[in-house]
Write a protein that holds these residues in place. Structure first.
Motif, short mmCIF file in Angstrom:
data_model
loop_
_atom_site.label_atom_id
_atom_site.label_comp_id
_atom_site.label_asym_id
_atom_site.label_seq_id
_atom_site.Cartn_x
_atom_site.Cartn_y
_atom_site.Cartn_z
N PRO A 1 0.81 -1.23 0.00
CA PRO A 1 0.00 0.00 0.00
C PRO A 1 0.84 1.28 0.00
N VAL A 2 1.94 1.28 0.76
CA VAL A 2 2.79 2.48 0.79
C VAL A 2 3.49 2.66 -0.56
N ALA A 3 3.92 1.57 -1.18
CA ALA A 3 4.52 1.66 -2.51
C ALA A 3 3.50 2.21 -3.52
N LEU A 4 2.26 1.81 -3.39
CA LEU A 4 1.20 2.33 -4.25
C LEU A 4 1.03 3.83 -4.04
N LEU A 5 1.01 4.26 -2.78
CA LEU A 5 0.87 5.69 -2.48
C LEU A 5 2.04 6.49 -3.03
N TRP A 6 3.27 6.00 -2.82
CA TRP A 6 4.44 6.72 -3.32
C TRP A 6 4.48 6.71 -4.85
N GLY A 7 4.07 5.61 -5.45
CA GLY A 7 3.99 5.58 -6.91
C GLY A 7 3.01 6.60 -7.43
N PHE A 8 1.85 6.70 -6.77
CA PHE A 8 0.83 7.69 -7.13
C PHE A 8 1.38 9.11 -6.95
N CYS A 9 2.06 9.33 -5.82
CA CYS A 9 2.61 10.65 -5.51
C CYS A 9 3.62 11.09 -6.57
N ALA B 1 3.94 9.88 -9.55
CA ALA B 1 3.26 10.00 -10.84
C ALA B 1 2.60 11.38 -10.95
N CYS B 2 1.98 11.85 -9.87
CA CYS B 2 1.36 13.18 -9.87
C CYS B 2 2.42 14.28 -10.03
N ILE B 3 3.56 14.12 -9.33
CA ILE B 3 4.65 15.10 -9.47
C ILE B 3 5.16 15.11 -10.90
N SER B 4 5.36 13.94 -11.49
CA SER B 4 5.82 13.87 -12.88
C SER B 4 4.81 14.49 -13.83
N PHE B 5 3.53 14.18 -13.60
CA PHE B 5 2.47 14.74 -14.44
C PHE B 5 2.48 16.26 -14.37
#
Length: 150
Positions: free
Chosen positions: A82-90, A92-96
């Protein structure tokens, strides 16, 4: 020859998301080398003259090491994905945001300032250059002599 072609084609078709990870060296860039590498000796130490019994010291060492090991394993098993998912999302948003908002704004700013820079340069060359050239010609005949009197 055809076998070599197939091997090269497989390398080209390999997706970057399926690259193999190193299960032995899990910190290849050593980003956590000094931060979270904590051993028993880094936390608990008995100075000379103040020693517990040898059995207590050995049991304390074993308890610390095993509890740290299993606590980390249990926490990473429960919260790792779950934390890896959150960091991946975070990230991804920064990259976007960086790709679709920051860089276009910076590029737009650079284009606009380039236009302003040309206008500024034109004004400087039109008004300031003749003025300072005239001042240079006026003061070009001035001679300064320094004398040291004692």
């Amino acid at each position: 020859m055809a076998d070599q072609y197939n091997t090269n084609e497989e390398k080209i078709l390999r997706d970057s998301h399926t690259k193999e990870i190193d299960l032995i060296n899990r910190d290849p860039k050593q980003i956590n080398e000094d931060v979270v590498k904590v051993d028993f000796e880094d936390v608990i130490a008995e100075p000379d003259g103040t020693h517990s019994m040898d059995g207590v010291w050995k049991a304390s060492y074993t308890t610390f090491t095993v509890s740290k090991y299993w606590c980390y394993r249990v926490l990473s098993a429960i919260f790792g994905i779950p934390v890896a998912l959150l960091w991946g999302f975070c990230f991804a948003c920064i990259s976007f945001c960086h790709i679709w908002a920051v860089m276009p704004c910076i590029k737009s700013y650079l284009i606009e300032t380039q236009c302003l820079s040309r206008i500024y340069s034109l004004c400087i060359h039109t008004f300031c250059d003749p003025f300072f050239e005239a001042l240079g010609k006026i003061f070009s005949s001035v001679r300064v002599a320094l004398r040291k009197e004692v």
